[in-house]
Motif scaffolding. Sequence first.
Motif, short mmCIF file in Angstrom:
data_model
loop_
_atom_site.label_atom_id
_atom_site.label_comp_id
_atom_site.label_asym_id
_atom_site.label_seq_id
_atom_site.Cartn_x
_atom_site.Cartn_y
_atom_site.Cartn_z
N ASP A 48 4.74 0.00 0.32
CA ASP A 48 4.11 -0.98 1.20
C ASP A 48 3.04 -0.37 2.12
O ASP A 48 1.86 -0.77 2.06
N LEU A 50 1.62 2.40 1.89
CA LEU A 50 0.63 3.10 1.06
C LEU A 50 -0.44 2.12 0.55
O LEU A 50 -1.64 2.40 0.62
N LEU A 51 0.01 0.97 0.07
CA LEU A 51 -0.93 -0.02 -0.45
C LEU A 51 -1.80 -0.61 0.68
O LEU A 51 -2.92 -1.03 0.43
N GLN A 52 -1.27 -0.61 1.89
CA GLN A 52 -2.04 -1.17 3.00
C GLN A 52 -3.20 -0.27 3.43
O GLN A 52 -4.06 -0.69 4.21
N THR A 53 -3.24 0.96 2.91
CA THR A 53 -4.36 1.84 3.27
C THR A 53 -5.66 1.41 2.58
O THR A 53 -6.74 1.87 2.94
N LEU A 54 -5.51 0.55 1.59
CA LEU A 54 -6.70 0.14 0.83
C LEU A 54 -7.40 -1.02 1.55
O LEU A 54 -7.05 -2.18 1.38
N ASP A 55 -8.37 -0.66 2.37
CA ASP A 55 -9.11 -1.69 3.11
C ASP A 55 -10.17 -2.32 2.23
O ASP A 55 -10.78 -1.65 1.40
N SER A 56 -10.38 -3.61 2.44
CA SER A 56 -11.44 -4.27 1.68
C SER A 56 -12.74 -4.17 2.47
O SER A 56 -12.75 -4.41 3.68
#
Lengths: 170, 184
Positions: A48, A50-56
């Motif tokens: 969770d 980890l995936l939130q580090t991917l900013d759009s």
Amino acid sequence: MRSCTRYKNHLNAYMDNELSRMLEKKIRDHLVHCPDCRATLQEIQALDPLLQTLDSPPVPETLKHRILSRAKSMEKKRVLPKKMDWPGWREWVFPSWLVTGTTTAALMAGLVLGSWMGWAGYRETGPKQFQTTTAKAELTATEFYAFDMLGAEPRGSIEAAALAMLTNGG
Amino acid sequence: LPDYEERDEHLVQAAGKGDFKAFEKIVARHQAWAWQVAWRFTGDRDQAADIVQDAFLRLLNAAGRYRPTAQFTTYFYRILSRLCLDRARKKQPLFTDTPPDRPDPLPGAADRVMAKETAAMVRSALDALAPNQRMAIVLKYYENLNYREIAAILNTSPKAVERLLARAREHLHTLLGNQRHFFS
């Protein structure tokens, strides 16, 4: 061990709060006693953050304009042919249901009228009218001669042929 | 709740009748999240912009036949996800457009570099997933949708979504597993 596999299959749904209260409680109770399932759950939970580090990145400023201008040109293409649409106009004046209906009605009327006329004639004159007498049907040699003028080498004159027809026909 | 006139469902129906202003409102209202879904799925700005544009054009094209049987967002998610999946099936996965590294003079530069590296790694792992698994992850983690909503968008059952997410997470764990510090 068997129940452990069964609970493991539900760990994803457990983490996503997608289970019924009863099953959720069963899994919670199982996790207290099963270090293996606890480890699997922690692995799932670790994804969770980890995936939130991917900013759009922000929306491109030109995107809206690009969409709207393409949409406008698409709308124009869709509207233009309609203005000059001859089949559309014809469809409006002579709708297909009207054309089909009229044709069918005319055919039916013709059929009924023909039958009625035939029946009326039969009733007036009886079956004789429909019988061909051999004497009338057979052409005489003189009548044949009358048609000789239509041949390639006519032997008589037109007056003679007409006279022959009048004499024999009467 | 917004007025009926301002509701998405009404705006789409108005756009279907030729009201371009209504379509403009729809674009302004939904382009941001549509862009995020497309970008998170593709990892590429140009592709994401193309997908979002195609999605809105398809919406406009179908607006005349639109019937508000489901929520508008579900309907539009469906168009968007289908375009994303179609594109992914046609093309090989494309690796990210992460900006080039530049020296960062501000304090905390090391942390930012670390975060960038982590994001790049997550991006690569996402790109390595099967398209439908990737879409399920995007819808679950970034759009916070539940199984039923994801199932409606991907035209499948909630049980299938559960399995899809389980496989995707397993795959992600394998791909990122060598980064021990993530899971410690």
